[in-house]
Design a protein around this motif. Structure first.
Motif, PDB file in Angstrom:
ATOM      1  N   GLN A 124       0.889  -1.166   0.000  1.00 53.95           N
ATOM      2  CA  GLN A 124       0.000   0.000   0.000  1.00 53.95           C
ATOM      3  C   GLN A 124       0.923   1.210   0.000  1.00 53.95           C
ATOM      4  N   THR A 125       0.720   2.136  -0.899  1.00 55.19           N
ATOM      5  CA  THR A 125       1.652   3.259  -1.018  1.00 55.19           C
ATOM      6  C   THR A 125       1.717   4.077   0.264  1.00 55.19           C
ATOM      7  N   LEU A 126       2.877   4.668   0.459  1.00 59.87           N
ATOM      8  CA  LEU A 126       3.091   5.470   1.661  1.00 59.87           C
ATOM      9  C   LEU A 126       2.111   6.620   1.754  1.00 59.87           C
ATOM     10  N   SER A 127       1.797   7.187   0.612  1.00 56.13           N
ATOM     11  CA  SER A 127       0.943   8.374   0.623  1.00 56.13           C
ATOM     12  C   SER A 127      -0.434   8.088   1.221  1.00 56.13           C
ATOM     13  N   ASN A 146       7.868  -1.894 -10.685  1.00 56.27           N
ATOM     14  CA  ASN A 146       7.807  -0.695  -9.856  1.00 56.27           C
ATOM     15  C   ASN A 146       7.282   0.501 -10.651  1.00 56.27           C
ATOM     16  N   GLN A 147       7.806   0.655 -11.846  1.00 58.65           N
ATOM     17  CA  GLN A 147       7.382   1.780 -12.693  1.00 58.65           C
ATOM     18  C   GLN A 147       5.902   1.661 -13.027  1.00 58.65           C
ATOM     19  N   ALA A 148       5.488   0.436 -13.293  1.00 58.53           N
ATOM     20  CA  ALA A 148       4.100   0.241 -13.711  1.00 58.53           C
ATOM     21  C   ALA A 148       3.142   0.449 -12.544  1.00 58.53           C
ATOM     22  N   LYS A 149       3.537   0.012 -11.382  1.00 59.09           N
ATOM     23  CA  LYS A 149       2.640   0.085 -10.220  1.00 59.09           C
ATOM     24  C   LYS A 149       2.558   1.511  -9.668  1.00 59.09           C
ATOM     25  N   ARG A 150       3.722   2.090  -9.501  1.00 57.46           N
ATOM     26  CA  ARG A 150       3.809   3.474  -8.998  1.00 57.46           C
ATOM     27  C   ARG A 150       2.893   3.787  -7.829  1.00 57.46           C
ATOM     28  N   ASP A 151       1.865   4.562  -8.077  1.00 58.01           N
ATOM     29  CA  ASP A 151       1.057   5.043  -6.961  1.00 58.01           C
ATOM     30  C   ASP A 151      -0.167   4.173  -6.666  1.00 58.01           C
ATOM     31  N   MET A 152      -0.187   2.984  -7.225  1.00 57.23           N
ATOM     32  CA  MET A 152      -1.315   2.098  -6.931  1.00 57.23           C
ATOM     33  C   MET A 152      -0.975   1.183  -5.766  1.00 57.23           C
ATOM     34  N   SER A 153      -1.997   0.722  -5.103  1.00 56.16           N
ATOM     35  CA  SER A 153      -1.747  -0.331  -4.132  1.00 56.16           C
ATOM     36  C   SER A 153      -1.560  -1.604  -4.951  1.00 56.16           C
ATOM     37  N   LEU A 154      -1.009  -2.611  -4.324  1.00 59.65           N
ATOM     38  CA  LEU A 154      -0.748  -3.850  -5.048  1.00 59.65           C
ATOM     39  C   LEU A 154      -2.006  -4.381  -5.734  1.00 59.65           C
ATOM     40  N   PHE A 155      -3.140  -4.291  -5.031  1.00 60.26           N
ATOM     41  CA  PHE A 155      -4.338  -4.899  -5.599  1.00 60.26           C
ATOM     42  C   PHE A 155      -5.002  -4.047  -6.668  1.00 60.26           C
ATOM     43  N   LEU A 194      -5.779  -6.043   4.212  1.00 63.02           N
ATOM     44  CA  LEU A 194      -5.334  -5.075   3.215  1.00 63.02           C
ATOM     45  C   LEU A 194      -6.525  -4.283   2.672  1.00 63.02           C
ATOM     46  N   TYR A 195      -7.603  -4.992   2.467  1.00 62.60           N
ATOM     47  CA  TYR A 195      -8.812  -4.339   1.965  1.00 62.60           C
ATOM     48  C   TYR A 195      -9.269  -3.270   2.959  1.00 62.60           C
ATOM     49  N   ARG A 196      -9.291  -3.625   4.211  1.00 66.21           N
ATOM     50  CA  ARG A 196      -9.707  -2.654   5.236  1.00 66.21           C
ATOM     51  C   ARG A 196      -8.751  -1.466   5.291  1.00 66.21           C
ATOM     52  N   ALA A 197      -7.468  -1.751   5.118  1.00 64.80           N
ATOM     53  CA  ALA A 197      -6.473  -0.672   5.140  1.00 64.80           C
ATOM     54  C   ALA A 197      -6.734   0.311   4.002  1.00 64.80           C
ATOM     55  N   GLU A 198      -7.157  -0.223   2.873  1.00 68.10           N
ATOM     56  CA  GLU A 198      -7.462   0.645   1.735  1.00 68.10           C
ATOM     57  C   GLU A 198      -8.693   1.495   2.021  1.00 68.10           C
ATOM     58  N   GLU A 199      -9.690   0.869   2.620  1.00 70.22           N
ATOM     59  CA  GLU A 199     -10.919   1.600   2.979  1.00 70.22           C
ATOM     60  C   GLU A 199     -10.589   2.735   3.947  1.00 70.22           C
ATOM     61  N   LEU A 200      -9.769   2.375   4.916  1.00 67.72           N
ATOM     62  CA  LEU A 200      -9.368   3.358   5.913  1.00 67.72           C
ATOM     63  C   LEU A 200      -8.653   4.534   5.257  1.00 67.72           C
ATOM     64  N   LYS A 202      -9.016   5.612   2.314  1.00 68.82           N
ATOM     65  CA  LYS A 202      -9.994   6.440   1.602  1.00 68.82           C
ATOM     66  C   LYS A 202     -10.690   7.388   2.566  1.00 68.82           C
ATOM     67  N   ASP A 203     -11.089   6.841   3.711  1.00 65.90           N
ATOM     68  CA  ASP A 203     -11.761   7.672   4.710  1.00 65.90           C
ATOM     69  C   ASP A 203     -10.871   8.826   5.155  1.00 65.90           C
ATOM     70  N   ILE A 204      -9.614   8.478   5.383  1.00 59.03           N
ATOM     71  CA  ILE A 204      -8.676   9.507   5.837  1.00 59.03           C
ATOM     72  C   ILE A 204      -8.550  10.599   4.783  1.00 59.03           C
ATOM     73  N   LYS A 205      -8.459  10.168   3.545  1.00 60.29           N
ATOM     74  CA  LYS A 205      -8.309  11.126   2.463  1.00 60.29           C
ATOM     75  C   LYS A 205      -9.521  12.054   2.414  1.00 60.29           C
ATOM     76  N   GLU A 206     -10.696  11.442   2.493  1.00 61.44           N
ATOM     77  CA  GLU A 206     -11.929  12.243   2.477  1.00 61.44           C
ATOM     78  C   GLU A 206     -11.962  13.233   3.621  1.00 61.44           C
ATOM     79  N   PHE A 207     -11.579  12.727   4.771  1.00 59.95           N
ATOM     80  CA  PHE A 207     -11.587  13.584   5.952  1.00 59.95           C
ATOM     81  C   PHE A 207     -10.778  14.847   5.704  1.00 59.95           C
TER      82      PHE A 207
END
Length: 215
Positions: A124-127, A146-155, A194-200, A202-207
Motif C-alpha cells: 500500500q503506497t506510503l501516501s 515498480n514503474q508500472a505500479k507506482r502510486d497504486m496499491s498492489l491490488f 489489506l482491503y480494510r487498510a485501503e478503505e481506511l 480512503k476515509d482519511i483522504k476524504e476527511f
DNA sequence: ATGGTGGATCAAATAGTCTT
DNA sequence: AAGACTATTTGATCCACCAT
C-alpha cells in the motif's frame, strides 16, 4: 601588559599530534588521516563542541566508504524516513530488509523475473498513510513492475491494465504468503486486512479533503 | 507537474571508549 | 565515575529516472 595580547600555545593531543591555540581557541590542527596541518575551520565539530580528529575532507571520504558498505541500512532509513514524513508507521528495520532480500533471492516478487536491480515497493503506497514502512507492507520488485505500479496499491495494480504481462501467478502467491506471515495472518486474513487498510485510507483522504474545504 | 524509486553528499546526533 | 575524546548512525537534501 596588554590583556589583548595574542597568546599562542602549541599543544599535543592525546595521540601526540600538533595543535595550535590562540587565547585558548584552536587555530590549527593536524588531521589524523592525511597528516596535513589545517585551519580549525577545516574540521567539523561534534555537537558537544569537540573537533573531529579527521579534517572535513578525510571525514567525508571515510563516510562515503561507510555508506557504500552499508547500503542496505541506508535503504531502510530512507523508507523509514519517508513513512515518518507522511505520518505513517515507520518501524521497518535492517533485519526485516535482509530477511526480505533473502526471501526474494534475486527475483522480482511479482513477476518472478531475475534481476540485480530489485527495488523496494510498498504494497500500500506510503501516501495512503496507513500501513507505512513496516515489514508486512514492503516487498522487492523489478524496475518494470515498480514503474508500472507506482502510486497504486498492489491490488489496484493487479486489477489494472498496467500489470498485464508482469505477474507470475506462483510468485505472487508465494509473496502473499510471505506478507501474510509477516503480519501473523493467514493469506485470507491478510487480504481482508489489506482491503480494510485501503478503505481506511480512503476515509482519511476524504476527511482531509473536507477539512480543507471547510478552511 | 507529480509521485514512485535509487544514489550521493553533507553535517549533526548519538553511542561508545579511554583517561584521569 | 566523569568528562574528554572518537566511532558510528541518522536526518535532510539535492539529483536523476520513469510513466502518467
Amino acid at each position: 601588559m596588554n590583556t589583548n595580547e595574542k597568546v599562542f600555545e602549541v599543544r599535543t593531543n592525546r595521540l601526540g599530534r600538533f595543535e595550535l591555540y590562540q587565547n585558548g581557541k584552536l587555530v590549527q590542527k593536524v588531521c589524523r588521516t592525511c597528516g596535513k596541518v589545517k585551519l580549525a575551520s577545516e574540521f567539523l565539530r561534534y555537537t558537544q563542541g569537540h573537533y573531529r580528529p579527521d579534517c572535513h575532507e578525510c571525514f567525508n571520504k571515510w563516510q562515503r566508504k561507510y555508506i557504500q558498505e552499508n547500503r542496505d541500512l541506508r535503504t531502510v532509513y530512507r523508507q523509514r524516513n519517508r513513512a515518518r514524513e507522511v505520518g505513517a508507521p515507520d518501524n521497518y528495520n535492517l533485519e526485516d530488509y535482509l530477511e526480505l532480500k533473502a526471501f526474494a533471492n534475486g527475483r522480482c516478487m511479482i513477476s518472478g523475473k531475475k534481476t540485480d536491480n530489485l527495488q523496494v515497493e510498498h504494497v500500500q503506497t506510503l501516501s495512503k498513510r496507513v500501513l507505512g514502512s513496516t515489514k508486512g507492507n514492503i516487498i522487492l520488485v523489478c524496475e518494470e513492475v515498480n514503474q508500472a505500479k507506482r502510486d497504486m496499491s498492489l491490488f489496484e495494480f493487479l486489477q489494472s491494465e498496467r500489470s498485464r504481462g508482469l505477474v507470475d501467478r506462483e510468485q505472487l502467491e508465494r509473496t502473499i504468503r510471505y506478507l501474510a506471515d509477516a503480519n501473523g495472518m493467514t493469506p485470507q486474513e491478510y487480504l481482508d486486512f489489506l482491503y480494510r487498510a485501503e478503505e481506511l485510507a480512503k476515509d482519511i483522504k476524504e476527511f482531509f479533503e473536507n477539512e480543507n474545504k471547510a478552511n
